[in-house]
Design a protein around this motif. Structure first.
Motif, short mmCIF file in Angstrom:
data_model
loop_
_atom_site.label_atom_id
_atom_site.label_comp_id
_atom_site.label_asym_id
_atom_site.label_seq_id
_atom_site.Cartn_x
_atom_site.Cartn_y
_atom_site.Cartn_z
N GLY A 41 -6.23 19.40 -3.09
CA GLY A 41 -7.40 20.00 -1.86
C GLY A 41 -8.62 19.50 -1.86
O GLY A 41 -9.45 19.72 -1.00
N GLU A 42 -8.92 18.82 -2.90
CA GLU A 42 -10.47 18.55 -2.99
C GLU A 42 -10.80 16.97 -2.41
O GLU A 42 -10.10 16.15 -2.69
N THR A 43 -11.66 16.89 -1.54
CA THR A 43 -12.04 15.76 -0.99
C THR A 43 -12.63 14.88 -2.14
O THR A 43 -13.12 15.13 -3.10
N LEU A 44 -12.54 13.58 -1.61
CA LEU A 44 -13.29 12.44 -2.44
C LEU A 44 -14.89 12.87 -2.62
O LEU A 44 -15.46 12.84 -3.59
N GLU A 45 -15.46 13.38 -1.24
CA GLU A 45 -16.92 13.63 -1.34
C GLU A 45 -16.99 14.75 -2.18
O GLU A 45 -18.04 14.93 -3.07
N GLU A 46 -16.29 15.84 -2.31
CA GLU A 46 -16.43 17.13 -3.07
C GLU A 46 -16.17 16.88 -4.64
O GLU A 46 -17.18 17.26 -5.33
N ALA A 47 -14.99 15.93 -4.77
CA ALA A 47 -14.76 15.68 -6.29
C ALA A 47 -16.14 14.95 -6.87
O ALA A 47 -16.56 15.04 -7.95
N ALA A 48 -16.78 13.75 -6.10
CA ALA A 48 -17.78 13.00 -6.34
C ALA A 48 -19.04 13.91 -6.80
O ALA A 48 -19.82 13.92 -7.94
N MET A 49 -19.34 15.02 -5.86
CA MET A 49 -20.35 15.88 -6.00
C MET A 49 -20.14 16.62 -7.16
O MET A 49 -21.03 17.05 -8.18
N VAL A 50 -19.02 17.26 -7.53
CA VAL A 50 -18.68 17.95 -9.06
C VAL A 50 -18.88 16.99 -10.05
O VAL A 50 -19.36 17.57 -11.32
N HIS A 51 -18.62 15.84 -10.20
CA HIS A 51 -18.92 15.01 -11.22
C HIS A 51 -19.79 14.23 -11.29
O HIS A 51 -20.34 13.50 -12.10
N GLY A 52 -20.96 14.34 -10.40
CA GLY A 52 -22.16 13.92 -10.48
C GLY A 52 -22.31 12.50 -9.93
O GLY A 52 -23.16 11.65 -10.64
N ILE A 53 -21.46 12.27 -9.13
CA ILE A 53 -21.08 10.76 -8.52
C ILE A 53 -21.42 10.32 -7.24
O ILE A 53 -21.42 11.17 -6.45
N ASP A 54 -22.47 9.32 -7.16
CA ASP A 54 -22.80 8.96 -5.66
C ASP A 54 -21.62 8.81 -4.68
O ASP A 54 -21.13 7.50 -5.09
N VAL A 55 -21.22 9.47 -3.89
CA VAL A 55 -19.86 9.10 -2.99
C VAL A 55 -20.21 7.82 -2.20
O VAL A 55 -19.28 7.01 -2.14
N ASP A 56 -21.52 7.48 -1.92
CA ASP A 56 -21.52 6.21 -1.21
C ASP A 56 -21.52 4.78 -2.13
O ASP A 56 -20.72 3.92 -1.66
N GLU A 57 -21.99 5.20 -3.21
CA GLU A 57 -21.65 4.26 -4.21
C GLU A 57 -20.02 3.96 -4.69
O GLU A 57 -19.66 2.92 -4.68
N LEU A 58 -19.34 5.09 -4.72
CA LEU A 58 -17.96 5.16 -5.14
C LEU A 58 -17.41 4.55 -3.83
O LEU A 58 -16.43 3.62 -4.12
N MET A 59 -17.67 4.89 -2.62
CA MET A 59 -16.90 4.18 -1.35
C MET A 59 -17.19 2.69 -1.30
O MET A 59 -16.47 1.81 -0.98
N ASP A 60 -18.23 2.35 -1.59
CA ASP A 60 -18.60 0.98 -1.77
C ASP A 60 -17.81 0.15 -2.65
O ASP A 60 -17.23 -0.91 -2.63
N ALA A 61 -17.61 0.72 -3.93
CA ALA A 61 -16.77 0.34 -4.98
C ALA A 61 -15.22 0.00 -4.54
O ALA A 61 -14.56 -0.89 -4.79
N ILE A 62 -14.76 1.15 -3.79
CA ILE A 62 -13.48 1.14 -3.10
C ILE A 62 -13.29 0.26 -2.05
O ILE A 62 -12.21 -0.55 -2.10
N HIS A 63 -14.20 0.18 -1.22
CA HIS A 63 -14.10 -0.69 -0.09
C HIS A 63 -14.20 -2.24 -0.51
O HIS A 63 -13.64 -3.36 0.18
N ASN A 64 -14.84 -2.51 -1.46
CA ASN A 64 -15.13 -3.76 -1.93
C ASN A 64 -14.20 -4.29 -3.13
O ASN A 64 -14.38 -5.48 -3.59
N ALA A 65 -13.25 -3.65 -3.52
CA ALA A 65 -12.34 -3.90 -4.60
C ALA A 65 -11.70 -4.78 -3.94
O ALA A 65 -11.00 -4.71 -2.81
N GLU A 66 -10.82 -5.83 -4.78
CA GLU A 66 -9.66 -6.84 -4.22
C GLU A 66 -8.50 -6.29 -4.58
O GLU A 66 -8.20 -5.68 -5.46
#
Length: 66
Positions: A41-66
């Protein structure tokens, strides 16, 4: 690629169903909540916040992965 359809308002569970290849990216970022009940039930944005991860950087990593 399926991970182009991933958004930060999707739950971790939805992301894993959409593209299981995103799992190593999440694990590499320190998000070891893949099997956690909160991932249902936790969104990626919520999980990133809980883990202290920048969600925009995480989204870049996801979208730029091959």
């Amino acid at each position: 690629m399926a991970h182009e359809n991933i958004s930060q308002d999707m739950t971790i569970a939805q992301i894993m169903m959409t593209d299981p290849n995103v799992v190593p990216i999440l694990l590499g970022a320190g998000m070891h909540c893949i099997g956690c009940p909160a991932s249902q039930g936790e969104t990626l944005e919520e999980a990133a916040m809980v883990h202290g991860i920048d969600v925009d950087e995480l989204m870049d990593a996801i979208h730029n992965a091959e």
